[in-house]
Design a protein around this motif. Structure first.
Motif, PDB file in Angstrom:
ATOM      1  N   ASN A   1      -5.505  13.657   1.961  1.00 38.12           N
ATOM      2  CA  ASN A   1      -4.538  13.094   2.259  1.00 38.12           C
ATOM      3  C   ASN A   1      -3.334  13.181   0.345  1.00 38.12           C
ATOM      4  O   ASN A   1      -2.714  13.164   0.624  1.00 38.12           O
ATOM      5  CB  ASN A   1      -4.671  11.484   2.183  1.00 38.12           C
ATOM      6  CG  ASN A   1      -6.528  11.269   0.845  1.00 38.12           C
ATOM      7  OD1 ASN A   1      -6.519  11.710   0.194  1.00 38.12           O
ATOM      8  ND2 ASN A   1      -5.615   9.512   0.006  1.00 38.12           N
TER       9      ASN A   1
ATOM     10  N   PRO B   1      -1.439  16.958   2.590  1.00 35.22           N
ATOM     11  CA  PRO B   1      -1.816  16.517   4.825  1.00 35.22           C
ATOM     12  C   PRO B   1      -1.370  18.266   4.746  1.00 35.22           C
ATOM     13  O   PRO B   1      -1.513  17.942   6.094  1.00 35.22           O
ATOM     14  CB  PRO B   1      -1.292  15.447   4.461  1.00 35.22           C
ATOM     15  CG  PRO B   1      -0.090  14.554   3.235  1.00 35.22           C
ATOM     16  CD  PRO B   1      -0.497  15.729   1.845  1.00 35.22           C
TER      17      PRO B   1
ATOM     18  N   GLN C   1      -9.986   6.619  -2.085  1.00 35.28           N
ATOM     19  CA  GLN C   1      -9.109   6.685  -1.803  1.00 35.28           C
ATOM     20  C   GLN C   1      -8.632   7.782  -2.029  1.00 35.28           C
ATOM     21  O   GLN C   1      -7.221   8.251  -1.383  1.00 35.28           O
ATOM     22  CB  GLN C   1      -7.789   5.897  -3.342  1.00 35.28           C
ATOM     23  CG  GLN C   1      -7.790   4.733  -3.618  1.00 35.28           C
ATOM     24  CD  GLN C   1      -7.296   4.277  -4.103  1.00 35.28           C
ATOM     25  OE1 GLN C   1      -8.096   4.481  -5.710  1.00 35.28           O
ATOM     26  NE2 GLN C   1      -6.480   3.507  -4.477  1.00 35.28           N
TER      27      GLN C   1
ATOM     28  N   SER D   1      -4.825   7.639  14.687  1.00 36.77           N
ATOM     29  CA  SER D   1      -5.378   7.383  13.430  1.00 36.77           C
ATOM     30  C   SER D   1      -5.573   7.984  12.111  1.00 36.77           C
ATOM     31  O   SER D   1      -5.592   7.936  11.170  1.00 36.77           O
ATOM     32  CB  SER D   1      -6.995   6.206  13.493  1.00 36.77           C
ATOM     33  OG  SER D   1      -6.709   5.728  14.669  1.00 36.77           O
TER      34      SER D   1
ATOM     35  N   ASP E   1      -2.729   9.614  10.904  1.00 38.33           N
ATOM     36  CA  ASP E   1      -1.768   9.590   9.851  1.00 38.33           C
ATOM     37  C   ASP E   1      -2.101   8.269   8.784  1.00 38.33           C
ATOM     38  O   ASP E   1      -1.840   7.893   7.880  1.00 38.33           O
ATOM     39  CB  ASP E   1       0.371   9.521  10.823  1.00 38.33           C
ATOM     40  CG  ASP E   1      -0.136  11.021  11.040  1.00 38.33           C
ATOM     41  OD1 ASP E   1      -0.926  12.324  10.927  1.00 38.33           O
ATOM     42  OD2 ASP E   1       1.296  10.996  11.521  1.00 38.33           O
ATOM     43  N   GLU E   2      -2.828   7.141   9.923  1.00 39.67           N
ATOM     44  CA  GLU E   2      -2.847   6.094   8.586  1.00 39.67           C
ATOM     45  C   GLU E   2      -3.724   6.743   7.990  1.00 39.67           C
ATOM     46  O   GLU E   2      -3.801   5.949   6.633  1.00 39.67           O
ATOM     47  CB  GLU E   2      -3.481   5.341   9.854  1.00 39.67           C
ATOM     48  CG  GLU E   2      -3.655   3.959   9.488  1.00 39.67           C
ATOM     49  CD  GLU E   2      -2.094   2.941   8.801  1.00 39.67           C
ATOM     50  OE1 GLU E   2      -2.360   1.858   8.438  1.00 39.67           O
ATOM     51  OE2 GLU E   2      -0.839   3.653   9.679  1.00 39.67           O
ATOM     52  N   TRP E   3      -4.889   7.322   8.171  1.00 35.25           N
ATOM     53  CA  TRP E   3      -5.971   7.302   7.083  1.00 35.25           C
ATOM     54  C   TRP E   3      -5.449   8.942   6.328  1.00 35.25           C
ATOM     55  O   TRP E   3      -6.183   8.168   4.994  1.00 35.25           O
ATOM     56  CB  TRP E   3      -7.179   8.296   8.115  1.00 35.25           C
ATOM     57  CG  TRP E   3      -8.702   9.455   7.580  1.00 35.25           C
ATOM     58  CD1 TRP E   3      -9.353   9.841   7.458  1.00 35.25           C
ATOM     59  CD2 TRP E   3      -9.608   7.588   7.152  1.00 35.25           C
ATOM     60  NE1 TRP E   3      -9.898  10.264   6.414  1.00 35.25           N
ATOM     61  CE2 TRP E   3     -10.644   8.328   6.144  1.00 35.25           C
ATOM     62  CE3 TRP E   3      -9.829   6.740   7.947  1.00 35.25           C
ATOM     63  CZ2 TRP E   3     -11.674   7.818   6.205  1.00 35.25           C
ATOM     64  CZ3 TRP E   3     -11.145   6.380   8.123  1.00 35.25           C
ATOM     65  CH2 TRP E   3     -11.819   6.534   6.126  1.00 35.25           C
ATOM     66  N   LEU E   4      -4.807   9.023   6.529  1.00 34.18           N
ATOM     67  CA  LEU E   4      -3.841  10.006   5.230  1.00 34.18           C
ATOM     68  C   LEU E   4      -3.101   9.267   4.471  1.00 34.18           C
ATOM     69  O   LEU E   4      -2.716   9.514   3.550  1.00 34.18           O
ATOM     70  CB  LEU E   4      -3.461  11.068   5.493  1.00 34.18           C
ATOM     71  CG  LEU E   4      -4.833  12.358   6.597  1.00 34.18           C
ATOM     72  CD1 LEU E   4      -3.826  13.673   6.780  1.00 34.18           C
ATOM     73  CD2 LEU E   4      -5.804  12.334   5.356  1.00 34.18           C
ATOM     74  N   LYS E   5      -2.593   7.826   4.733  1.00 30.63           N
ATOM     75  CA  LYS E   5      -1.350   7.130   3.757  1.00 30.63           C
ATOM     76  C   LYS E   5      -2.392   7.488   2.234  1.00 30.63           C
ATOM     77  O   LYS E   5      -2.996   6.390   2.369  1.00 30.63           O
ATOM     78  CB  LYS E   5      -1.782   5.818   4.272  1.00 30.63           C
ATOM     79  CG  LYS E   5      -0.610   6.001   6.234  1.00 30.63           C
ATOM     80  CD  LYS E   5       0.173   4.489   6.161  1.00 30.63           C
ATOM     81  CE  LYS E   5       1.000   5.525   7.647  1.00 30.63           C
ATOM     82  NZ  LYS E   5       1.583   3.608   7.838  1.00 30.63           N
ATOM     83  N   PRO E   6      -1.883   7.719   1.344  1.00 28.36           N
ATOM     84  CA  PRO E   6      -2.496   6.814   0.058  1.00 28.36           C
ATOM     85  C   PRO E   6      -2.372   6.291  -0.010  1.00 28.36           C
ATOM     86  O   PRO E   6      -3.357   5.619  -1.840  1.00 28.36           O
ATOM     87  CB  PRO E   6      -1.044   8.484  -1.421  1.00 28.36           C
ATOM     88  CG  PRO E   6       0.186   8.037   0.242  1.00 28.36           C
ATOM     89  CD  PRO E   6      -0.262   7.992   1.259  1.00 28.36           C
ATOM     90  N   ASP E   7      -1.079   4.946   0.528  1.00 28.71           N
ATOM     91  CA  ASP E   7      -2.103   3.405  -0.327  1.00 28.71           C
ATOM     92  C   ASP E   7      -2.646   2.678   0.678  1.00 28.71           C
ATOM     93  O   ASP E   7      -2.336   1.400   1.256  1.00 28.71           O
ATOM     94  CB  ASP E   7      -1.096   3.181  -0.315  1.00 28.71           C
ATOM     95  CG  ASP E   7       0.431   2.766   1.148  1.00 28.71           C
ATOM     96  OD1 ASP E   7       0.461   4.242   2.264  1.00 28.71           O
ATOM     97  OD2 ASP E   7       1.916   2.184   1.107  1.00 28.71           O
ATOM     98  N   LEU E   8      -3.373   2.954   1.474  1.00 29.27           N
ATOM     99  CA  LEU E   8      -4.362   2.652   2.348  1.00 29.27           C
ATOM    100  C   LEU E   8      -4.678   1.333   2.294  1.00 29.27           C
ATOM    101  O   LEU E   8      -5.612   2.280   0.990  1.00 29.27           O
ATOM    102  CB  LEU E   8      -5.065   3.767   3.531  1.00 29.27           C
ATOM    103  CG  LEU E   8      -5.460   2.933   4.695  1.00 29.27           C
ATOM    104  CD1 LEU E   8      -4.940   2.631   6.214  1.00 29.27           C
ATOM    105  CD2 LEU E   8      -7.104   3.970   5.662  1.00 29.27           C
TER     106      LEU E   8
END
Length: 231
Positions: free
Chosen positions: A50, A53, A97, A176, A178-185
């Motif tokens: 992430n 990416p 993270q 899923s 792109d969601e996994w790679l979001k830095p603010d997840l």
């Protein structure tokens, strides 16, 4: 758990299958298919992190926390990390993270029929035999990235296959990733993505010996059903 993968697709193909124009530093002449990749040998495996990416890179399999001072004295098995324990275990709690996609063609799991006999070997792929993306976390140790594959409770199908441990890797579908790679997840969102895979996988028994380090199972037959090999 998930300690054994297959990596038979050219990394350029893996990059294309992720649906992005991923950059990759790779010499095609160096590529050799790896039918059985044993995590205990700490191999290099293709991942998308992430923090970067747009690149498909190769990370070392076995997460080494950045606080380790002497790697020789670090004995923890960090090939896998239970998603339920990410914020409890010292090896993982600072890495949640740092997420990555671990890209492979399939993975192997043991199936126990008799506790007194060696486990049977099962090979698992996506339903359409396209590459899988597994959820991982990573740590950069002395400038070198290392990773662990996250595991979760087995779904009904995988509980029958991996009938002793009843775990499976976190599998992220195309919706899923792109969601996994979001830095603010958030932690809550991350745990939600770690739920057992909802769809049926392609799973079959293959040659015995995948979980025996004294047997060379890095052979094409490791990816074929044993019923086919016996005919």
């Amino acid at each position: 758990m998930c300690y054994h993968l297959s990596e038979i697709s050219n990394p350029r193909k893996l990059a294309r299958k992720l649906g992005k124009q991923l950059k990759i530093q790779f010499n095609d002449e160096d590529f050799k298919p790896r039918y059985h990749v044993n995590g205990f040998e700490n191999p290099l495996v293709p991942v998308v992190a992430n923090a970067d990416p747009d690149y498909l890179r190769f990370f070392r399999w076995r997460l080494i926390p950045d606080w380790v001072q002497d790697i020789a004295s670090f004995k923890a098995n960090t090939l896998n990390a239970k998603c339920e324990e990410l914020w409890e275990k010292p090896s993982y709690r600072n890495c949640w993270q740092n997420r990555c996609l671990v890209v492979c063609d399939g993975f192997f799991e043991p199936h126990v029929t008799d506790p007194k006999r060696p486990s049977e070997s099962y090979y698992i792929t996506s339903p359409d035999n396209e590459p899988l993306t597994l959820g991982g976390i990573y740590s950069v140790y002395q400038g070198k990235p290392t990773f662990a594959i996250l595991t979760t409770e087995a779904n009904e199908q995988m509980a029958e296959v991996h009938n002793e441990g009843q775990r499976m890797p976190v599998i992220l579908d195309e919706f899923s990733r792109d969601e996994w790679l979001k830095p603010d997840l958030s932690k809550e969102a991350m745990l939600h993505l770690c739920r057992p895979f909802e769809w049926e996988l392609n799973a079959f028994r293959t040659i015995d010996g995948v979980f025996n380090s004294r047997i060379n199972t890095n052979v094409p037959e490791a990816l074929l059903p044993i019923s086919f090999l016996e005919n």
